[in-house]
Design a protein around this motif. Sequence first.
Motif, PDB file in Angstrom:
ATOM      1  N   PHE A  55      82.256-106.417  20.667  1.00  0.00           N
ATOM      2  CA  PHE A  55      82.679-107.713  20.847  1.00  0.00           C
ATOM      3  C   PHE A  55      83.870-108.012  21.914  1.00  0.00           C
ATOM      4  N   CYS A  56      84.027-106.509  22.798  1.00  0.00           N
ATOM      5  CA  CYS A  56      85.105-106.997  23.747  1.00  0.00           C
ATOM      6  C   CYS A  56      84.788-107.362  25.096  1.00  0.00           C
ATOM      7  N   THR A  57      84.003-108.727  24.778  1.00  0.00           N
ATOM      8  CA  THR A  57      83.273-109.512  25.950  1.00  0.00           C
ATOM      9  C   THR A  57      83.433-110.939  25.765  1.00  0.00           C
ATOM     10  N   PRO A  58      83.649-111.587  26.705  1.00  0.00           N
ATOM     11  CA  PRO A  58      83.562-113.242  26.158  1.00  0.00           C
ATOM     12  C   PRO A  58      82.333-113.795  25.416  1.00  0.00           C
ATOM     13  N   ASP A  59      81.225-113.262  25.871  1.00  0.00           N
ATOM     14  CA  ASP A  59      80.173-113.501  25.114  1.00  0.00           C
ATOM     15  C   ASP A  59      79.899-112.745  23.720  1.00  0.00           C
ATOM     16  N   GLU A  60      79.626-113.605  22.683  1.00  0.00           N
ATOM     17  CA  GLU A  60      79.322-112.713  21.393  1.00  0.00           C
ATOM     18  C   GLU A  60      78.294-111.979  21.596  1.00  0.00           C
ATOM     19  N   PRO A  61      78.224-110.471  21.151  1.00  0.00           N
ATOM     20  CA  PRO A  61      77.008-109.916  21.118  1.00  0.00           C
ATOM     21  C   PRO A  61      76.011-110.440  19.967  1.00  0.00           C
ATOM     22  N   GLU A  62      74.808-110.151  20.582  1.00  0.00           N
ATOM     23  CA  GLU A  62      73.751-110.409  19.503  1.00  0.00           C
ATOM     24  C   GLU A  62      73.596-109.453  18.392  1.00  0.00           C
ATOM     25  N   ALA A  63      73.491-109.744  17.178  1.00  0.00           N
ATOM     26  CA  ALA A  63      73.538-109.103  16.063  1.00  0.00           C
ATOM     27  C   ALA A  63      72.296-108.024  16.221  1.00  0.00           C
ATOM     28  N   ALA A  64      71.253-108.698  16.591  1.00  0.00           N
ATOM     29  CA  ALA A  64      69.803-108.043  16.451  1.00  0.00           C
ATOM     30  C   ALA A  64      69.884-106.696  17.379  1.00  0.00           C
ATOM     31  N   ARG A  65      70.626-106.873  18.624  1.00  0.00           N
ATOM     32  CA  ARG A  65      70.788-105.986  19.558  1.00  0.00           C
ATOM     33  C   ARG A  65      71.534-104.703  19.330  1.00  0.00           C
ATOM     34  N   HIS A 105      78.784-109.866  10.492  1.00  0.00           N
ATOM     35  CA  HIS A 105      79.423-111.236  10.234  1.00  0.00           C
ATOM     36  C   HIS A 105      81.043-111.079   9.858  1.00  0.00           C
ATOM     37  N   ASP A 106      81.385-110.092   9.091  1.00  0.00           N
ATOM     38  CA  ASP A 106      82.539-109.688   8.656  1.00  0.00           C
ATOM     39  C   ASP A 106      83.393-109.183   9.673  1.00  0.00           C
ATOM     40  N   THR A 107      82.885-108.443  10.483  1.00  0.00           N
ATOM     41  CA  THR A 107      83.618-108.009  11.714  1.00  0.00           C
ATOM     42  C   THR A 107      83.844-109.043  12.697  1.00  0.00           C
ATOM     43  N   ARG A 108      82.865-110.027  13.069  1.00  0.00           N
ATOM     44  CA  ARG A 108      83.124-111.115  13.841  1.00  0.00           C
ATOM     45  C   ARG A 108      84.238-111.906  13.317  1.00  0.00           C
ATOM     46  N   ASP A 109      84.017-112.229  12.071  1.00  0.00           N
ATOM     47  CA  ASP A 109      85.216-113.394  11.197  1.00  0.00           C
ATOM     48  C   ASP A 109      86.631-112.530  11.569  1.00  0.00           C
ATOM     49  N   ARG A 110      86.539-111.375  11.103  1.00  0.00           N
ATOM     50  CA  ARG A 110      87.967-110.793  11.433  1.00  0.00           C
ATOM     51  C   ARG A 110      88.580-110.683  12.410  1.00  0.00           C
ATOM     52  N   LEU A 111      87.561-110.170  13.508  1.00  0.00           N
ATOM     53  CA  LEU A 111      88.299-110.241  15.002  1.00  0.00           C
ATOM     54  C   LEU A 111      88.459-111.679  15.453  1.00  0.00           C
ATOM     55  N   GLN A 112      87.963-112.715  15.018  1.00  0.00           N
ATOM     56  CA  GLN A 112      88.261-114.054  15.499  1.00  0.00           C
ATOM     57  C   GLN A 112      89.290-114.743  14.813  1.00  0.00           C
ATOM     58  N   ASN A 113      89.740-114.133  13.633  1.00  0.00           N
ATOM     59  CA  ASN A 113      90.763-114.729  12.737  1.00  0.00           C
ATOM     60  C   ASN A 113      92.058-114.493  13.339  1.00  0.00           C
ATOM     61  N   ASP A 114      93.227-115.341  13.403  1.00  0.00           N
ATOM     62  CA  ASP A 114      94.687-115.406  14.039  1.00  0.00           C
ATOM     63  C   ASP A 114      95.305-114.537  12.802  1.00  0.00           C
ATOM     64  N   SER A 115      94.826-114.292  11.635  1.00  0.00           N
ATOM     65  CA  SER A 115      95.918-113.686  10.811  1.00  0.00           C
ATOM     66  C   SER A 115      95.561-112.153  10.712  1.00  0.00           C
ATOM     67  N   LEU A 116      95.104-111.660  11.679  1.00  0.00           N
ATOM     68  CA  LEU A 116      94.988-110.301  12.067  1.00  0.00           C
ATOM     69  C   LEU A 116      94.490-109.359  10.734  1.00  0.00           C
ATOM     70  N   GLU A 117      93.411-109.752  10.165  1.00  0.00           N
ATOM     71  CA  GLU A 117      92.908-109.053   8.991  1.00  0.00           C
ATOM     72  C   GLU A 117      91.855-107.956   9.478  1.00  0.00           C
ATOM     73  N   PHE A 118      91.604-107.724  10.727  1.00  0.00           N
ATOM     74  CA  PHE A 118      90.733-106.762  11.229  1.00  0.00           C
ATOM     75  C   PHE A 118      91.230-105.383  10.751  1.00  0.00           C
ATOM     76  N   GLU A 119      90.232-104.469  10.342  1.00  0.00           N
ATOM     77  CA  GLU A 119      90.728-102.818  10.135  1.00  0.00           C
ATOM     78  C   GLU A 119      89.434-102.375  10.514  1.00  0.00           C
ATOM     79  N   PRO A 120      89.265-101.017  11.233  1.00  0.00           N
ATOM     80  CA  PRO A 120      88.294-100.202  11.261  1.00  0.00           C
ATOM     81  C   PRO A 120      87.650 -99.904   9.962  1.00  0.00           C
ATOM     82  N   LEU A 121      86.189 -99.792  10.141  1.00  0.00           N
ATOM     83  CA  LEU A 121      85.515 -99.374   9.085  1.00  0.00           C
ATOM     84  C   LEU A 121      85.627 -97.873   8.676  1.00  0.00           C
ATOM     85  N   LEU A 122      86.219 -97.008   7.709  1.00  0.00           N
ATOM     86  CA  LEU A 122      86.544 -96.045   7.589  1.00  0.00           C
ATOM     87  C   LEU A 122      86.418 -95.518   5.978  1.00  0.00           C
TER      88      LEU A 122
END
Length: 194
Positions: free
Chosen positions: A34-44, A72-89
Amino acid sequence: MNDPERYTTVAAALTEVEAEVSAAEAHGMLCGLFCTPDEPEAARWMAQVLEGLSPKGEPARTVLEALTELYHDTRDRLQNDSLEFEPLLPDDDEPLERRATALGQWCEGFLFGLGIARGQAPSPLPREANEVVTDLTEIARIDTDTEGDEDSEIAYTELVEYLRAATLLVREHTALPSSTRPADGGTPPTDLLH
């Protein structure tokens, strides 16, 4: 601190199809992609996670559903301005050794995904992002044979928080569109050329 239920679901689904990639590593890889301007393909991404496998039947359906939800959850959290992202551990109740192993795997996955993403957009990383890459390379070598004492728990918690902030920092420097880039991806407006 993290989403233990999602971690357990993804880990179980990957184990069921005998995947070599752990849940933490798969999530790290996705975050790096997800660290690229183009959204990665889920299938890839899923193909990369399940490389060399041919799951069938119910295990195949389960792992694809788990990975799709994680994407989808990761994409939504990374794009959300509320900083809800957390590594999956793993859950904080798990032994420190297991959590430290997953932390190192997450970093390995992130670096791998970032490498793939940067291959598509080979411009040099900004200094801050390069520092993060160096740090994550070191964290990936984490000593997993450690005592579960209070100091180690504090250090682990600080590393998890660092991963969260570092991921958002790298994404900010690599994935968010430049203000000078045309919104439609076409030619720049002519008034910028004069």
